[in-house]
Design an enzyme around this catalytic site. Structure first.
Site, PDB file in Angstrom:
ATOM      1  N   ASP A 109     -56.737  32.030  87.368  1.00 21.36           N
ATOM      2  CA  ASP A 109     -57.136  33.520  87.350  1.00 21.36           C
ATOM      3  C   ASP A 109     -58.439  33.703  88.312  1.00 21.36           C
ATOM      4  OD1 ASP A 109     -57.294  36.168  87.350  1.00 21.36           O
ATOM      5  OD2 ASP A 109     -58.437  35.687  85.642  1.00 21.36           O
ATOM      6  N   ASP A 168     -55.264  39.332  93.783  1.00 24.59           N
ATOM      7  CA  ASP A 168     -55.037  38.460  91.682  1.00 24.59           C
ATOM      8  C   ASP A 168     -54.191  38.276  91.853  1.00 24.59           C
ATOM      9  OD1 ASP A 168     -55.915  38.185  89.356  1.00 24.59           O
ATOM     10  OD2 ASP A 168     -55.317  40.803  88.608  1.00 24.59           O
TER      11      ASP A 168
END
Length: 526
Positions: free
Chosen positions: A90, A293
């Site tokens: 992430d 992201d």
């Protein structure tokens, strides 16, 4: 994760290689995590492999993909003796954390959202485990999920590299059963806002501190939607994985904290190209902050811009489902959305529409259909609403992205899909510039206002086919729209007559979603 659940996990069956100052690993898409994220996003809307070469100075982690998935996984090992877990990579968060073997959600049935498919960590079984802060770990995400527990230190191995006394979170309570490997800025660690405020050496820092890589930087190659593998390369770039030249842009500070805490760049143009023409969907003064992201499955655009994209692609947002629907045949249409960054002449990433079409499946395994018999799929773009502008996996698969956390730069180039060769170049030293990258030529014309929103000045100049397309702020008479038409009659799917739903539950991948307010739908089940 950042404003929505984020993830990547290092693959279990990979032959990851590491040597001095590089680390590279294959990563795999996780269908369960992907569909859980789509389900969370829908509920929010309803409520409003192969081993790769190693080079000195880098570490490569392999990424593994699944067509039904959108989030990526990698294998890590924690403790002595080592316990193997799968965690989601992430870029939108900064802590590595794993579920404890005592976490209640792990024992709950998958049908109710439970289970810990990536494995759990048994602290009592590790002789090198050290609990450094009881009840100190507390992380939450805007989708309402979160985890709490302890901070601990233990031996951590990834892609052939081993880190001693590495600090992580151990989730003993919470609503997420999948571990996360956050690789963002350390000033965004959960401890900063919800703990005692101190900053510790997260994974990019620790890889440098223990001599594995030269600088806090990595590059990400997700490969295309159909591919089974991609990679994350710590400490270097792979020049075989992209087309043209790498071009870098500035990473913006948070308007709230005035610190650089996320990978926010100036998104300055969007156009649509099909066989019938090119439409410039943004004005010359357009500039918004957008977060790159890796842990967000879809892309969230400003509402008015998303509406124009929907009209271009013949998409329809269905409120009861909480998703944007397109004919599955759109995946076979030649055409692209072209994202520009850093002002005129900055990097432009061309996203083929085939990369935007995601599965939509009924609980009986069938694909829903429009009333004309065309199969229906989900578009990997939605309106952001009150959420930040997020460029997730439906954008990132088309980009080769280099994240430089020391110099606060992002380098972008159009990706090469399905490349088996490698040409890895490491960062020369701590703080060294991104290898082979040039700066966006008119970046100085893009400034950050007091509110944190980038602004394009009037001095930027540029040329090229995409910059010459006419801006159409009313989204009428779009010349590219007919070239995107995926119906047999060459009409937009948005114009099809609505039919009632023929089902009461919809499955996105493997996750069922109870519909709210049935009736008046887009499809009939055939």
């Amino acid at each position: 994760m950042a404003p929505i659940f984020h993830s990547l996990v290092l693959g279990a069956s990979i032959a990851s290689l590491a040597s001095a100052n590089i680390l590279q690993m294959d990563i795999a898409r996780n269908p369960v995590a992907h569909e859980a994220q789509l389900r969370r996003r829908q509920l929010e809307n309803q409520l409003a492999s192969r081993g790769l070469e190693a080079r000195a100075g880098t570490v490569t982690a392999g990424l593994f993909n699944d067509l039904q998935a959108g989030l990526y996984e990698a294998n890590i090992t924690i403790g002595t003796p080592g316990q193997t877990l799968q965690v989601q990579i992430d870029t939108g968060s900064s802590d590595v954390w794993v579920p404890s073997s005592s976490l209640q959600i792990c024992s709950e049935p998958a049908s109710s959202g439970g289970g810990c498919d990536g494995g759990t960590f048994n602290a009592r079984a590790s002789s090198t485990f050290l609990d450094v802060e009881q009840n100190g770990f507390n992380i939450s995400y805007v989708d309402g999920t979160g985890s709490t527990g302890d901070y601990f230190q233990d031996t951590f191995a990834i892609g052939g590299a081993t880190i001693k006394s590495f600090q992580m979170g151990l989730a003993t309570d919470g609503t997420i059963g999948q571990g996360i490997m956050g690789i963002g800025y350390n000033n965004s660690e959960a401890n900063v806002d919800t703990g005692n405020g101190t900053i510790y050496a997260n994974l990019p820092n620790a890889l440098v501190d223990q001599g594995v890589i030269n600088t806090e930087a990595y590059s990400l190659w997700l490969n295309d939607l159909e591919s089974s593998t991609g990679s994350v390369l710590f400490g270097g770039i792979d020049t075989a994985k992209y087309m043209g030249n790498l071009m870098s842009v500035n990473v913006y500070a948070s308007s709230r904290s005035r610190r650089v805490t996320s990978f926010t760049v100036a998104f300055t143009s969007l156009s649509a190209t099909s066989k019938s023409g090119t439409d410039q969907l943004t004005s010359s003064s357009f500039a918004v902050p957008a977060i790159l992201d890796s842990g967000t499955t879809i892309t969230l655009l400003p509402d008015n811009l998303a509406a124009m994209v929907f009209q271009e692609l013949g998409a329809t947002y269905y409120r009861q489902l909480g998703a944007t629907i397109v004919p599955c045949a759109l995946a076979n249409v030649n055409g692209s959305l072209n994202y520009g960054f850093g002002g005129v002449g900055g990097p432009t990433i061309n996203v083929q529409v085939s990369e935007l079409v995601l599965p939509l499946t009924l609980t009986n395994g069938q694909t829903p259909k429009y009333n004309n018999g065309q199969p229906a799929c989900q578009l990997g773009i939605q309106a952001a609403g009150d959420l930040p502008i997020l460029l997730g996996d439906t954008f990132l698969r088309s980009a080769y992205v280099v994240y430089d956390l020391v110099n606060n730069r992002i380098a972008l180039a159009n990706t090469k899909f399905n490349v088996s060769s490698a040409n890895i170049v490491s960062f020369a030293s701590s703080g060294a510039p991104i290898p082979s990258a040039t700066s966006a030529p008119n970046e100085a014309a893009v400034t950050q206002t007091a509110s944190g929103i980038p602004r394009v000045g009037a001095t930027a100049t540029g040329s090229g086919a995409l910059t010459s397309a006419t801006y159409n702020p009313t989204a009428t008479g779009l010349s590219a729209a007919s070239g995107f038409a995926a119906t047999s009659t060459k009409k937009s799917a948005a114009g099809m007559h609505p039919q009632p739903f023929a089902w009461s539950r919809v499955l996105i991948g493997f996750t069922t979603l109870a519909l709210m307010g049935l009736g008046g739908g887009l499809f009939t089940l055939i």
